[in-house]
Design a protein around this motif. Structure first.
Motif, PDB file in Angstrom:
ATOM      1  N   PRO A 142     -11.504   3.172   0.953  1.00 47.40           N
ATOM      2  CA  PRO A 142     -11.111   3.244   2.365  1.00 47.40           C
ATOM      3  C   PRO A 142      -9.855   2.444   2.687  1.00 47.40           C
ATOM      4  CG  PRO A 142     -13.130   1.960   2.109  1.00 47.40           C
ATOM      5  CD  PRO A 142     -12.838   2.575   0.774  1.00 47.40           C
ATOM      6  N   ILE A 143      -9.472   1.509   1.826  1.00 49.27           N
ATOM      7  CA  ILE A 143      -8.257   0.736   2.115  1.00 49.27           C
ATOM      8  C   ILE A 143      -7.022   1.637   2.079  1.00 49.27           C
ATOM      9  CG2 ILE A 143      -7.650  -0.046  -0.211  1.00 49.27           C
ATOM     10  CD1 ILE A 143      -7.579  -2.816   1.979  1.00 49.27           C
ATOM     11  N   GLU A 144      -7.106   2.764   1.368  1.00 50.33           N
ATOM     12  CA  GLU A 144      -5.971   3.692   1.354  1.00 50.33           C
ATOM     13  C   GLU A 144      -5.663   4.192   2.757  1.00 50.33           C
ATOM     14  OE1 GLU A 144      -3.995   4.111  -1.180  1.00 50.33           O
ATOM     15  OE2 GLU A 144      -5.290   2.893  -2.472  1.00 50.33           O
ATOM     16  N   HIS A 145      -6.702   4.375   3.578  1.00 49.13           N
ATOM     17  CA  HIS A 145      -6.486   4.790   4.968  1.00 49.13           C
ATOM     18  C   HIS A 145      -5.839   3.668   5.775  1.00 49.13           C
ATOM     19  CE1 HIS A 145      -8.668   8.481   4.348  1.00 49.13           C
ATOM     20  NE2 HIS A 145      -9.651   7.795   3.798  1.00 49.13           N
ATOM     21  N   ILE A 146      -6.199   2.433   5.447  1.00 48.60           N
ATOM     22  CA  ILE A 146      -5.581   1.289   6.129  1.00 48.60           C
ATOM     23  C   ILE A 146      -4.097   1.229   5.798  1.00 48.60           C
ATOM     24  CG2 ILE A 146      -5.563  -1.235   6.341  1.00 48.60           C
ATOM     25  CD1 ILE A 146      -8.011   0.093   7.644  1.00 48.60           C
ATOM     26  N   TRP A 147      -3.743   1.449   4.520  1.00 44.57           N
ATOM     27  CA  TRP A 147      -2.320   1.430   4.148  1.00 44.57           C
ATOM     28  C   TRP A 147      -1.563   2.506   4.929  1.00 44.57           C
ATOM     29  CZ3 TRP A 147      -2.833  -3.013   2.721  1.00 44.57           C
ATOM     30  CH2 TRP A 147      -3.502  -3.477   1.600  1.00 44.57           C
ATOM     31  N   ASP A 148      -2.189   3.654   5.114  1.00 43.08           N
ATOM     32  CA  ASP A 148      -1.551   4.741   5.864  1.00 43.08           C
ATOM     33  C   ASP A 148      -1.358   4.347   7.329  1.00 43.08           C
ATOM     34  OD1 ASP A 148      -0.555   7.504   5.937  1.00 43.08           O
ATOM     35  OD2 ASP A 148      -2.281   7.851   7.245  1.00 43.08           O
ATOM     36  N   ILE A 149      -2.369   3.745   7.924  1.00 45.25           N
ATOM     37  CA  ILE A 149      -2.269   3.277   9.308  1.00 45.25           C
ATOM     38  C   ILE A 149      -1.130   2.274   9.433  1.00 45.25           C
ATOM     39  CG2 ILE A 149      -3.419   1.833  11.056  1.00 45.25           C
ATOM     40  CD1 ILE A 149      -6.081   3.154  10.108  1.00 45.25           C
ATOM     41  N   MET A 150      -1.053   1.360   8.484  1.00 44.00           N
ATOM     42  CA  MET A 150      -0.007   0.333   8.531  1.00 44.00           C
ATOM     43  C   MET A 150       1.381   0.951   8.373  1.00 44.00           C
ATOM     44  SD  MET A 150      -1.916  -2.671   6.373  1.00 44.00           S
ATOM     45  CE  MET A 150      -0.521  -3.802   6.412  1.00 44.00           C
ATOM     46  N   SER A 151       1.507   1.881   7.451  1.00 38.59           N
ATOM     47  CA  SER A 151       2.787   2.536   7.229  1.00 38.59           C
ATOM     48  C   SER A 151       3.249   3.255   8.498  1.00 38.59           C
ATOM     49  CB  SER A 151       2.670   3.525   6.068  1.00 38.59           C
ATOM     50  OG  SER A 151       3.865   4.249   5.909  1.00 38.59           O
ATOM     51  N   ARG A 152       2.349   4.000   9.124  1.00 46.63           N
ATOM     52  CA  ARG A 152       2.708   4.705  10.352  1.00 46.63           C
ATOM     53  C   ARG A 152       3.097   3.731  11.454  1.00 46.63           C
ATOM     54  NH1 ARG A 152      -1.942   7.527  11.917  1.00 46.63           N
ATOM     55  NH2 ARG A 152      -3.030   7.078  10.018  1.00 46.63           N
ATOM     56  N   SER A 153       2.380   2.621  11.549  1.00 45.31           N
ATOM     57  CA  SER A 153       2.683   1.628  12.577  1.00 45.31           C
ATOM     58  C   SER A 153       4.078   1.037  12.380  1.00 45.31           C
ATOM     59  CB  SER A 153       1.630   0.521  12.556  1.00 45.31           C
ATOM     60  OG  SER A 153       1.913  -0.440  13.527  1.00 45.31           O
ATOM     61  N   ALA A 168       7.780  -7.795   5.456  1.00 45.87           N
ATOM     62  CA  ALA A 168       6.565  -8.532   5.086  1.00 45.87           C
ATOM     63  C   ALA A 168       5.889  -9.105   6.333  1.00 45.87           C
ATOM     64  CB  ALA A 168       6.907  -9.644   4.098  1.00 45.87           C
ATOM     65  N   ASP A 169       6.674  -9.695   7.225  1.00 49.14           N
ATOM     66  CA  ASP A 169       6.115 -10.261   8.459  1.00 49.14           C
ATOM     67  C   ASP A 169       5.482  -9.176   9.330  1.00 49.14           C
ATOM     68  OD1 ASP A 169       7.048 -12.728   7.603  1.00 49.14           O
ATOM     69  OD2 ASP A 169       8.808 -12.716   8.921  1.00 49.14           O
ATOM     70  N   ALA A 170       6.145  -8.017   9.412  1.00 46.13           N
ATOM     71  CA  ALA A 170       5.621  -6.915  10.216  1.00 46.13           C
ATOM     72  C   ALA A 170       4.311  -6.401   9.635  1.00 46.13           C
ATOM     73  CB  ALA A 170       6.658  -5.792  10.301  1.00 46.13           C
ATOM     74  N   LEU A 171       4.226  -6.317   8.312  1.00 45.40           N
ATOM     75  CA  LEU A 171       2.997  -5.850   7.669  1.00 45.40           C
ATOM     76  C   LEU A 171       1.838  -6.803   7.938  1.00 45.40           C
ATOM     77  CD1 LEU A 171       4.484  -4.576   4.310  1.00 45.40           C
ATOM     78  CD2 LEU A 171       3.332  -3.171   6.042  1.00 45.40           C
ATOM     79  N   VAL A 172       2.090  -8.093   7.860  1.00 44.74           N
ATOM     80  CA  VAL A 172       1.041  -9.078   8.150  1.00 44.74           C
ATOM     81  C   VAL A 172       0.581  -8.930   9.596  1.00 44.74           C
ATOM     82  CG1 VAL A 172       0.552 -11.552   8.391  1.00 44.74           C
ATOM     83  CG2 VAL A 172       1.758 -10.702   6.355  1.00 44.74           C
ATOM     84  N   GLN A 173       1.521  -8.765  10.508  1.00 43.09           N
ATOM     85  CA  GLN A 173       1.171  -8.610  11.923  1.00 43.09           C
ATOM     86  C   GLN A 173       0.333  -7.348  12.141  1.00 43.09           C
ATOM     87  OE1 GLN A 173       4.513  -8.144  14.567  1.00 43.09           O
ATOM     88  NE2 GLN A 173       3.223  -8.118  16.387  1.00 43.09           N
ATOM     89  N   VAL A 174       0.764  -6.236  11.565  1.00 42.59           N
ATOM     90  CA  VAL A 174       0.030  -4.977  11.722  1.00 42.59           C
ATOM     91  C   VAL A 174      -1.371  -5.102  11.127  1.00 42.59           C
ATOM     92  CG1 VAL A 174      -0.043  -2.562  10.962  1.00 42.59           C
ATOM     93  CG2 VAL A 174       2.077  -3.518  11.868  1.00 42.59           C
TER      94      VAL A 174
END
Length: 194
Positions: A142-153, A168-174
């Motif tokens: 299920p983490i693959e879906h999280i990576w997709d959500i983060m990428s879209r964000s 890197a900072d944006a990814l941590v925030q998302v």
């Protein structure tokens, strides 16, 4: 509907032409531009995309029904078994497994660092069980879906990250902004598939 009006005007959703630029990579295969036939090279239909090699970030994150581990941004270089053990398993997975308690089961794919002897030995020594992952199986983590959500964000931000550190900072925030209920839903949906 807006899409119908655009179609009536002869416009169709198409992938943008990609051109090397000065920004950090934000190209996404879902990106679309609305254009008419023959307008592919118009400046407004070209997505700027940086192709320099240092424009990516590797991260690791862990999720469970009850929470998540801190997102770990890996410094430059590839992920080796030693780095996986020393930067992920020891400082992040071990304490998280302890916090979750009995019944913790590590889900990871068959990437070389994950299945290397030093990592398997570490997990065994720590009493951390890992789920058997069939070879050449579809990625059901299920983490693959999280990576997709983060990428879209990240791609939907009005101001794209301009440096690797900003990315890197944006990814941590998302990562921190993803609702726990979203994570629970993805895990439960995935459990039904398995």
């Amino acid at each position: 509907m807006v899409r119908n009006r655009l179609h009536e005007g002869g416009m169709r959703a198409r992938r943008p032409q990609v051109k090397a630029g000065s920004q950090l990579s934000t190209c996404d295969r879902r990106d679309r531009v609305w254009r008419r036939r023959g307008e592919r090279s118009a400046a407004c239909n070209i997505l700027q995309h940086d192709r320099f090699g240092s424009g990516s970030v590797m991260v690791w994150g862990g999720i469970s029904l009850g929470g998540r581990a801190a997102l770990h941004v890996l410094a430059r270089g590839s992920l080796t078994a030693i780095r996986y053990r020393d930067e992920i398993l020891r400082p992040l997975v071990r304490p998280y497994a302890g916090a979750v308690g009995p019944g913790f089961l590590l889900m990871q794919d068959n990437a070389r660092p994950h299945v290397a002897g030093v990592c398997q030995q570490f997990l065994q020594d720590e009493g951390i069980d890992a789920m058997d992952w069939p070879a050449r199986s579809p990625d059901l983590n299920p983490i693959e879906h999280i990576w997709d959500i983060m990428s879209r964000s990240i791609h939907q931000r009005h101001i794209a990250p301009q440096t690797v550190q900003e990315l890197a900072d944006a990814l941590v925030q998302v990562w921190e902004e993803i609702p726990q209920e979203t994570i629970r839903h993805l895990i439960r949906s995935n459990a039904q598939v398995l």
